[in-house]
Design a protein around this motif. Structure first.
Motif, short mmCIF file in Angstrom:
data_model
loop_
_atom_site.label_atom_id
_atom_site.label_comp_id
_atom_site.label_asym_id
_atom_site.label_seq_id
_atom_site.Cartn_x
_atom_site.Cartn_y
_atom_site.Cartn_z
N LEU A 85 0.84 -1.20 0.00
CA LEU A 85 0.00 0.00 0.00
C LEU A 85 0.88 1.24 0.00
O LEU A 85 1.94 1.26 0.61
CB LEU A 85 -0.89 0.00 1.25
N VAL A 86 0.42 2.28 -0.69
CA VAL A 86 1.03 3.61 -0.61
C VAL A 86 -0.01 4.57 -0.05
O VAL A 86 -1.16 4.58 -0.52
CB VAL A 86 1.53 4.09 -1.98
N VAL A 87 0.39 5.35 0.95
CA VAL A 87 -0.49 6.38 1.51
C VAL A 87 0.24 7.72 1.42
O VAL A 87 1.38 7.85 1.89
CB VAL A 87 -0.88 6.09 2.96
N SER A 88 -0.40 8.71 0.82
CA SER A 88 0.21 10.02 0.62
C SER A 88 -0.48 11.05 1.51
O SER A 88 -1.70 11.18 1.49
CB SER A 88 0.07 10.43 -0.85
N GLY A 89 0.30 11.76 2.32
CA GLY A 89 -0.26 12.76 3.21
C GLY A 89 0.48 12.78 4.55
O GLY A 89 1.60 12.30 4.61
N ILE A 90 -0.13 13.27 5.58
CA ILE A 90 -1.38 14.00 5.61
C ILE A 90 -1.10 15.42 5.14
O ILE A 90 -0.29 16.13 5.73
CB ILE A 90 -1.98 14.03 7.03
N ASN A 91 -1.76 15.83 4.06
CA ASN A 91 -1.50 17.13 3.48
C ASN A 91 -2.04 18.25 4.36
O ASN A 91 -3.11 18.14 4.94
CB ASN A 91 -2.14 17.23 2.10
N LYS A 92 -1.29 19.36 4.42
CA LYS A 92 -1.72 20.54 5.17
C LYS A 92 -2.60 21.40 4.27
O LYS A 92 -2.13 22.31 3.60
CB LYS A 92 -0.50 21.32 5.66
N GLY A 93 -3.87 21.07 4.23
CA GLY A 93 -4.82 21.77 3.38
C GLY A 93 -5.61 20.79 2.53
O GLY A 93 -5.14 19.69 2.23
N ALA A 94 -6.80 21.20 2.16
CA ALA A 94 -7.71 20.32 1.42
C ALA A 94 -7.20 20.02 0.02
O ALA A 94 -6.47 20.81 -0.59
CB ALA A 94 -9.08 20.98 1.32
N ASN A 95 -7.58 18.86 -0.48
CA ASN A 95 -7.41 18.51 -1.89
C ASN A 95 -8.76 18.01 -2.41
O ASN A 95 -8.99 16.81 -2.55
CB ASN A 95 -6.32 17.46 -2.08
N MET A 96 -9.65 18.97 -2.64
CA MET A 96 -11.01 18.67 -3.08
C MET A 96 -11.25 19.28 -4.46
O MET A 96 -10.51 20.16 -4.90
CB MET A 96 -12.04 19.23 -2.09
N ALA A 97 -12.31 18.82 -5.10
CA ALA A 97 -12.77 19.44 -6.35
C ALA A 97 -11.62 19.54 -7.35
O ALA A 97 -10.89 18.58 -7.56
CB ALA A 97 -13.39 20.80 -6.04
N ASP A 98 -11.44 20.72 -7.95
CA ASP A 98 -10.41 20.90 -8.99
C ASP A 98 -9.00 20.74 -8.45
O ASP A 98 -8.05 20.57 -9.23
CB ASP A 98 -10.54 22.29 -9.63
N ASP A 99 -8.82 20.81 -7.14
CA ASP A 99 -7.48 20.69 -6.54
C ASP A 99 -6.77 19.42 -6.97
O ASP A 99 -5.54 19.38 -7.03
CB ASP A 99 -7.56 20.68 -5.01
N VAL A 100 -7.54 18.35 -7.22
CA VAL A 100 -6.90 17.05 -7.47
C VAL A 100 -6.03 17.09 -8.73
O VAL A 100 -5.10 16.28 -8.88
CB VAL A 100 -7.94 15.91 -7.57
N HIS A 101 -6.31 18.02 -9.64
CA HIS A 101 -5.52 18.10 -10.88
C HIS A 101 -4.15 18.72 -10.64
O HIS A 101 -3.23 18.52 -11.44
CB HIS A 101 -6.27 18.92 -11.93
#
Length: 246
Positions: A85-101
């Protein structure tokens, strides 16, 4: 179980340390992450210069490249076998909606997926201070389920966690991507010599009300999980376009 952890905030980010510490409950954890913040690096690979790896401590390595580089080197060079398994994060800030690009956090998970490894990206909403423990504990629960059940080929899970105390979180919801509103995306200013320069990226100024979306669910203090497909082909459109006479 062998788990690789990465991010785009850098190897010294408190978010990645909290995540790795929590995941040690269920397996052997390696951290391979950029040596500095690489936010919004998207799915970029470094191809015009050599990459260097620095050992920080046992099973913790810094890469002078992007999140995608880090996962690539972690799987192909540093780990003794392909991770479960690979887990990426925990990011400081949201990655929602258009952010994923644009997100390096999401792209690290995507790189793992392209290499045939189940992957999760997890992010924490901005707040006065970051409360990483609820996100880390949820990551463990989700990781256990993914390790047990697996994921469909070509899919990653994108998770966003409200930045509140655990007792204030209203469960979790499987959601689609929403639409965030931003202020001015480009800010123009002048340097002391009167020459223009630009800052890219505006402040979030709300979101579009789309029921069943990540933005709506986060607003309700729910953890959101969005399954993302790596294949961006619009298969239905192919059938339509076959009728075009060009």
């Amino acid at each position: 179980m062998l788990i690789l952890v990465s991010n785009d905030d850098g190897v010294y980010s408190p978010g990645i340390r909290a995540l790795a510490k929590a995941l040690k409950q269920i397996g052997e954890v390696w951290i391979v992450a950029p040596d500095r913040e690489r936010s919004a690096a998207s799915h970029s690979l470094t191809i015009h210069r050599p990459l260097r790896i620095q050992k920080i401590s046992p099973q913790v390595y810094a890469v002078d490249g992007t999140p995608t580089d880090s996962v690539n080197l972690g799987i192909n060079v540093l780990l003794k076998k392909k991770p479960d398994l690979v887990v990426s994060g925990i990011n400081k800030g949201a990655n929602m909606a258009d952010d994923v690009h644009y997100s390096g956090t999401v792209s690290a998970a995507v790189e793992a997926c392209l290499m045939g490894v189940p992957a999760i990206a997890i992010s924490q909403i901005f707040g006065k201070r970051f409360l990483f423990n609820p996100a880390a504990r949820f990551a463990v629960k989700l990781a256990k389920k993914v390790l047990k059940e697996g994921l469909p080929r070509g899919m990653v899970l994108n998770v966003n966690v409200p930045n509140v105390h655990e007792k204030e979180i209203n469960g979790f919801e499987w959601v689609k991507l929403g639409k965030r509103n931003y202020g001015e995306a480009l800010i123009e200013k002048l340097d002391p010599r009167g020459r223009p320069y630009y800052w890219v990226g505006g402040d979030q100024s709300g979101f579009v009300n789309i029921p069943g979306s990540d933005c709506n669910a986060i607003h309700e203090n729910k953890i959101t999980i969005t399954p993302l497909q790596i294949d961006m082909t619009d298969h239905a459109a192919i059938k339509e376009f076959k009728n075009w006479k060009i």
